[in-house]
Motif scaffolding. Structure first.
Motif, short mmCIF file in Angstrom:
data_model
loop_
_atom_site.label_atom_id
_atom_site.label_comp_id
_atom_site.label_asym_id
_atom_site.label_seq_id
_atom_site.Cartn_x
_atom_site.Cartn_y
_atom_site.Cartn_z
N ASP A 1 39.78 -15.24 34.45
CA ASP A 1 39.04 -14.50 33.42
C ASP A 1 39.38 -13.01 33.51
O ASP A 1 39.53 -12.34 32.50
N GLU A 2 39.44 -12.52 34.74
CA GLU A 2 39.74 -11.10 34.96
C GLU A 2 40.77 -11.05 36.09
O GLU A 2 40.60 -11.69 37.12
N ILE A 3 41.83 -10.30 35.88
CA ILE A 3 42.92 -10.27 36.85
C ILE A 3 42.99 -8.88 37.49
O ILE A 3 42.89 -7.87 36.79
N PHE A 4 43.18 -8.87 38.80
CA PHE A 4 43.31 -7.62 39.55
C PHE A 4 44.65 -7.67 40.28
O PHE A 4 44.83 -8.54 41.14
N PHE A 5 45.55 -6.76 39.95
CA PHE A 5 46.88 -6.77 40.54
C PHE A 5 46.98 -5.70 41.63
O PHE A 5 46.83 -4.50 41.35
N ILE A 6 47.18 -6.15 42.87
CA ILE A 6 47.31 -5.21 43.99
C ILE A 6 48.80 -4.94 44.21
O ILE A 6 49.59 -5.89 44.39
N HIS A 7 49.16 -3.69 44.16
CA HIS A 7 50.56 -3.32 44.36
C HIS A 7 50.61 -1.96 45.03
O HIS A 7 49.82 -1.07 44.69
N ASN A 8 51.54 -1.83 45.95
CA ASN A 8 51.71 -0.54 46.63
C ASN A 8 50.38 -0.05 47.22
O ASN A 8 50.03 1.12 47.08
N LYS A 9 49.64 -0.98 47.81
CA LYS A 9 48.37 -0.72 48.52
C LYS A 9 47.20 -0.36 47.59
O LYS A 9 46.10 -0.07 48.05
N GLN A 10 47.46 -0.34 46.28
CA GLN A 10 46.41 0.10 45.35
C GLN A 10 46.10 -0.98 44.31
O GLN A 10 46.89 -1.90 44.13
N LEU A 11 44.98 -0.79 43.65
CA LEU A 11 44.71 -1.65 42.48
C LEU A 11 45.56 -1.09 41.35
O LEU A 11 45.24 -0.05 40.76
N TRP A 12 46.64 -1.78 41.07
CA TRP A 12 47.68 -1.25 40.17
C TRP A 12 47.34 -1.50 38.71
O TRP A 12 47.63 -0.69 37.84
N TRP A 13 46.71 -2.67 38.49
CA TRP A 13 46.41 -3.04 37.10
C TRP A 13 45.20 -3.97 37.10
O TRP A 13 44.99 -4.75 38.03
N GLN A 14 44.42 -3.90 36.04
CA GLN A 14 43.26 -4.79 35.90
C GLN A 14 43.08 -5.14 34.43
O GLN A 14 43.22 -4.27 33.56
N GLY A 15 42.79 -6.39 34.15
CA GLY A 15 42.57 -6.76 32.75
C GLY A 15 42.38 -8.26 32.60
O GLY A 15 42.37 -9.01 33.58
#
Lengths: 246, 253
Positions: free
Chosen positions: B206-220
């Protein structure tokens, strides 16, 4: 510094272990299971070792101090004293550290690397208490029985070896076993046994609980559990002997 | 709802997560994705309190986990269900005893009521006829389902799922994914799934959280994910040709 770190962490773990259980009934059920696993299943090896060790002490005593000046009761007396004072409580505890200690460390270590301890923690279960406390109580209850059985069988083994090989008569051996008996030495042996049982369960539990890595590390924890339990037992044996016998 | 505020985590000099801010909504399947070693499992362990964050805090329905005392944490944990990557079933207990375990530790009901509840949970995940088997005697897919049954035994408000599909065949993966989605809807749980299975992301996220380079890179949302022009996200999600075809079919670039 590393030693101090481990000693500190060991006592902090004990603090967790002895905190109030979530459900006494669940802990008691586990304690009974551990009594069977760690105690009853060790009976065979304890019996075998005790019988043969008693037999060897009897033969060694007779053959090494064979003189007309040595009183008739010396073989039975020596077997009894060696068995009750050191062989049964200390040597058997060292052997139990090998058998029981490695079992405890391997079981808890495997649970750690397979995330089962994490699962307990996330549920809100005090994992240290749930896993280690029943083992401490079980060994502290069952080991004195094992040691008493060991005492009996060792003295019996000495009698069998002496009488069957014809080096001493049954009556002389029994007279030696009964000669100058001070019941306090049994109390001393049982106090030592309980302390050693707690050492085995806690040191091995500590090694297992803080295992990190995979199966290789579980093996290393198991070995450490045996080695460190043995070392601590030997130190405690010296201290307890000084405290209780002098 | 679970909220993460400015969460960072380091192990010694090694920084794993930096300044994560996120809200995981109730009744939703929130999926945390990222490359292997990106720190998503560490994030999950920070969320459930297995790793204390170096900085920042985790709020459960507005209440800071870090600010709770030991007893409050214990109570909160009884509201958390977790399915581990390895299932983490207790080897020495049978399937039924595994599901009974949290009930026996915390529930205030009779033994027969506990057994009824455990049987209901096992039936819910379609495990029947294996109650007296040990974990080693059942398949990986069944172990996952038993893990879910154990996780829902206490009617959790929060459900954490770590790599639910690792080591499973595609069909069994779909069964597990559907089960997670159904349970989230039924129990209205705040569900957080750690995964790098893109079929699962497209299927139930339903909701995606993309972790990249130690950070929350994208959410949607899932739809936003397909249409996103975030390069790192696109490279990660649509690395395979099959997923590229899925993107095209869903109207993405």
């Amino acid at each position: 510094m590393t030693l101090l770190f481990h000693i500190g962490r060991y006592f902090m773990l004990l603090g967790e272990v002895f905190s109030k259980p979530e459900r006494f009934r669940v802990y008691w059920r586990r304690t009974v299971e551990e009594m069977e696993l760690l105690g009853v299943k060790s009976l065979g090896i304890v019996a075998l070792l005790s019988l043969f060790m008693g037999a060897v002490i009897a033969i060694q005593t007779k053959t090494n101090i064979d003189s007309p000046l040595i009183p008739f009761y010396v073989v039975g007396f020596t077997v009894r004293q060696s068995t009750i004072l050191e062989f049964s409580p200390t040597i058997i505890s060292l052997i139990l550290a090998g058998k029981v200690g490695s079992t405890i460390a391997a079981e808890i270590g495997s649970m750690r690397v397979r995330e089962q301890i994490d699962a307990l923690d996330i549920m809100g279960v005090n994992s240290a208490g749930y896993l280690i406390l029943p083992k401490i109580i079980a060994t502290a209850i069952i080991n004195p029985f094992l040691i008493m059985i060991s005492m009996f069988l060792s003295i019996f083994g000495g009698w069998m070896a002496g009488v069957l090989s014809g080096i001493i008569s049954s009556s002389n051996y029994i007279a030696g076993v009964q000669w100058d008996f001070d019941p306090y030495i049994v109390t001393y042996a049982l106090i030592k046994t309980v302390v050693f049982a707690v050492i085995i369960a806690t040191v091995s539990g500590y090694q297992g609980y803080y295992t990190r890595g995979g199966t290789r590390e579980v093996g290393i924890s198991s070995t450490r559990a045996v080695v460190y339990s043995d070392v601590v037992i030997l130190i405690a044996n010296y201290l307890l002997t000084q405290l209780l016998l002098l | 709802m679970i909220e993460v505020k400015d969460l960072s985590k380091s192990f010694g000099a090694v920084e794993v997560l930096r300044g994560i801010n996120a809200r995981f909504g109730k009744g939703k399947v929130n999926q945390v994705i990222g490359k292997s070693g990106s720190g998503k499992s560490v994030l999950a362990k920070c969320l459930v309190g297995l790793h204390p964050p170096t900085t920042g805090e985790v709020l459960y329905d507005g209440e800071s986990f870090q600010g709770m005392d030991k007893e409050r944490k214990k109570l909160l944990r009884q509201e958390i269900g977790m399915l581990f990557q390895s299932s983490a079933l207790f080897d020495s207990l049978t399937v039924m005893e595994n599901v009974l375990f949290p009930l026996r530790m915390f529930a205030t009901m009779s033994e027969s009521e506990m057994r009824d509840r455990a049987a209901f949970c096992l039936k819910r995940v379609n495990i029947e006829g294996a109650n007296s088997k040990f974990p080693a005697e059942i398949s990986g897919g069944m172990q996952k389902r038993v893990g879910i049954a154990r996780a829902i035994a206490m009617n959790p408000k929060y459900l954490f799922v770590d790599e639910p599909n690792s080591g499973l065949d595609p069909q069994t993966s779909i069964v597990i994914d559907n089960l997670i989605q159904e349970i989230t809807e039924e129990y209205n749980t705040t569900t957080i799934v750690i995964t790098h299975d893109m079929n699962s992301v497209i299927g139930i996220g339903d909701e995606i959280f993309f972790i990249h380079n130690k950070q929350l890179w994208w959410q949607g949302s899932r739809d936003e994910l397909v249409k996103s022009d975030n390069q790192e996200l696109q490279e990660f999600i649509f690395a395979g040709s099959l997923m590229r075809q899925v993107r095209t079919a869903m109207g993405g670039r």
